[in-house]
Design an enzyme around this catalytic site. Structure first.
Site, short mmCIF file in Angstrom:
data_model
loop_
_atom_site.label_atom_id
_atom_site.label_comp_id
_atom_site.label_asym_id
_atom_site.label_seq_id
_atom_site.Cartn_x
_atom_site.Cartn_y
_atom_site.Cartn_z
N GLN A 1 -7.94 9.88 -3.74
CA GLN A 1 -6.66 9.47 -3.21
C GLN A 1 -6.45 7.95 -3.24
O GLN A 1 -7.34 7.17 -2.91
CB GLN A 1 -6.51 9.98 -1.76
CG GLN A 1 -6.49 11.50 -1.70
CD GLN A 1 -6.25 12.04 -0.31
OE1 GLN A 1 -6.82 13.07 0.05
NE2 GLN A 1 -5.41 11.40 0.47
N HIS B 1 -2.35 10.45 -6.27
CA HIS B 1 -3.51 11.23 -5.82
C HIS B 1 -3.92 12.21 -6.92
O HIS B 1 -3.11 13.04 -7.37
CB HIS B 1 -3.17 12.02 -4.56
CG HIS B 1 -3.02 11.19 -3.33
ND1 HIS B 1 -3.27 9.83 -3.29
CD2 HIS B 1 -2.64 11.53 -2.06
CE1 HIS B 1 -3.06 9.38 -2.06
NE2 HIS B 1 -2.68 10.38 -1.31
N LYS C 1 -5.59 18.83 7.27
CA LYS C 1 -4.19 18.97 6.86
C LYS C 1 -4.06 19.81 5.60
O LYS C 1 -3.22 20.72 5.51
CB LYS C 1 -3.56 17.59 6.65
CG LYS C 1 -3.39 16.78 7.92
CD LYS C 1 -2.93 15.36 7.60
CE LYS C 1 -2.89 14.49 8.84
NZ LYS C 1 -2.54 13.09 8.53
N THR D 1 3.42 8.40 -2.64
CA THR D 1 4.48 7.88 -1.76
C THR D 1 5.88 8.30 -2.22
O THR D 1 6.83 8.16 -1.45
CB THR D 1 4.43 6.34 -1.64
OG1 THR D 1 4.71 5.75 -2.91
CG2 THR D 1 3.08 5.89 -1.12
N SER E 1 -2.55 3.45 -1.28
CA SER E 1 -1.21 3.39 -0.66
C SER E 1 -1.00 4.52 0.33
O SER E 1 -0.13 4.42 1.19
CB SER E 1 -0.12 3.41 -1.73
OG SER E 1 -0.20 4.60 -2.50
N CYS F 1 0.64 14.22 1.77
CA CYS F 1 0.73 13.85 0.35
C CYS F 1 -0.33 14.53 -0.51
O CYS F 1 -0.07 14.86 -1.67
CB CYS F 1 0.64 12.33 0.20
SG CYS F 1 -0.75 11.58 1.07
N SER G 1 11.58 -5.70 15.53
CA SER G 1 12.43 -5.94 14.36
C SER G 1 13.90 -5.70 14.64
O SER G 1 14.75 -6.10 13.83
CB SER G 1 12.00 -5.03 13.21
OG SER G 1 10.68 -5.31 12.80
#
Length: 346
Positions: free
Chosen positions: A176, A242, A205, A325, A179, A150, A39
């Protein structure tokens, strides 16, 4: 004072959230966008397949995407926000720190490293002082700061509020949104009319990051919180948000009203992107809330929402939700960046 910032991995889902949240920011000005080598050299409007429900900000539409490399980043950039894949970030972020850049990263690598601050500004801002330990041990002038996963960031603010009652053990089950796996992470054939009771690495996590976030830093080293944390993580067919079911064992025996009060009164941070109230709590009259579609955008997507608080034999159970997000990724890194600026680290 305005700081010039860069976004690493700017074309991805979280990178796009960074751009959306930084548009018109009172203290940060986007000065650099990076992406993969394929990119590099393209205008952002062509390099990014824009997925958000707002237009690409005019300030970055025609910006040329750079390669993610220290040599491609301008010297006058004060802060880098990273949304790189963890494997890529593990290689590049240390090089950037050695080059003198301060990196506020959403990538999962190094979150549990002993000298890397894992920070939620409302919960453990003092952990930023680990930067001094990090610089001494690694011999660089830059700094690497992480925000948690998240699903972790959805739950930990509520646990921090409960810690006054003697937090001893936590069991959580998550629902969850897709996304969280990125745009191509879960195919429609996998998730429509379905639920997936496993998300690779997610449970570990939540179990480890929670204890680090709630731990104590004595100026030299950080000790994990003593609470045991067990998690079960599930993917469901919602787009964003979530939702988590939490069971907390406590040394004390608080009434549900006291638990709700502790959550509602837990202080927010005095930062540009902080919500006025960190945790919104629904009462007994709305036991069906929070819900992803209805509540994920509270506080512009930066608030944690809780409800369904009830007593159990060992403590309390409740539900909590956050936009994965925004609060759980780009917004979390943005808050850390604002804290870094507020505390004079950049």
């Amino acid at each position: 004072m305005t700081h010039r910032v860069g976004i690493l991995g700017a074309t991805g889902a979280v990178g796009q959230r960074f751009i959306q949240l930084l548009d018109g920011h009172p203290r940060f000005e986007i000065a650099c966008l990076t992406a993969s080598e394929s990119s590099a050299g393209e205008p952002y409007r062509e390099a990014a397949k824009w997925r958000l429900d707002s237009a690409i900000p005019e300030a970055v539409r025609d910006s040329t995407v750079r390669e993610t490399d220290p040599s491609a980043i301008p010297d006058d950039v004060d802060l880098l926000f990273s949304s790189l894949p963890s494997g890529v970030a593990a290689e590049i972020e240390p090089d950037l720190c050695e080059a003198g850049y301060v990196v506020s990263s959403n990538s999962s690598n190094d979150r549990m490293a002993e000298d890397v601050p894992l920070t939620i500004p409302e919960i453990n801002p003092g952990h930023l002082d680990l930067i001094e330990v990090q610089r001494d041990e690694r011999g660089w002038d830059g700094a690497l700061v992480k925000n948690p996963n998240c699903s972790t960031i959805t739950m930990v603010p509520t646990l921090a509020a409960l810690d006054e009652f003697g937090l001893e053990r936590v069991q959580a089950s998550t629902l969850q949104a897709v996304s969280g796996a990125g745009y191509s992470g879960v195919t429609s054939m996998e998730i429509i009319d379905n639920a997936i009771p496993h998300i690779g690495g997610e449970e570990e996590k939540m179990e480890t990051e929670s204890r680090k976030l709630l731990g104590e830093f004595d100026g030299a080293e950080l000790s994990l919180h003593s609470a045991e944390v067990d998690a079960s993580c599930n993917r469901i067919p919602t787009i964003d948000g979530h939702l988590e079911n939490v069971f907390a064992e406590l040394a004390d025996d608080p009434e549900p009203a006291a638990v709700r009060e502790a959550m509602e009164s837990f202080p927010s941070a005095d930062l540009p992107s902080s919500p006025d109230q960190l945790i919104h709590v629904f009462g007994d009259d709305q036991p069906e809330r929070p819900q992803p579609r209805m509540d994920r955008m509270r506080g512009d997507g930066m608030q944690v929402v809780a409800g369904g608080v009830q007593s159990t034999a060992a403590g309390v159970k409740y539900n909590c939700l956050a936009h994965n997000t925004i609060r759980g990724a780009a917004g979390a890194s943005l808050l850390n960046g604002e804290l870094l600026a507020e505390e004079g680290w950049i």
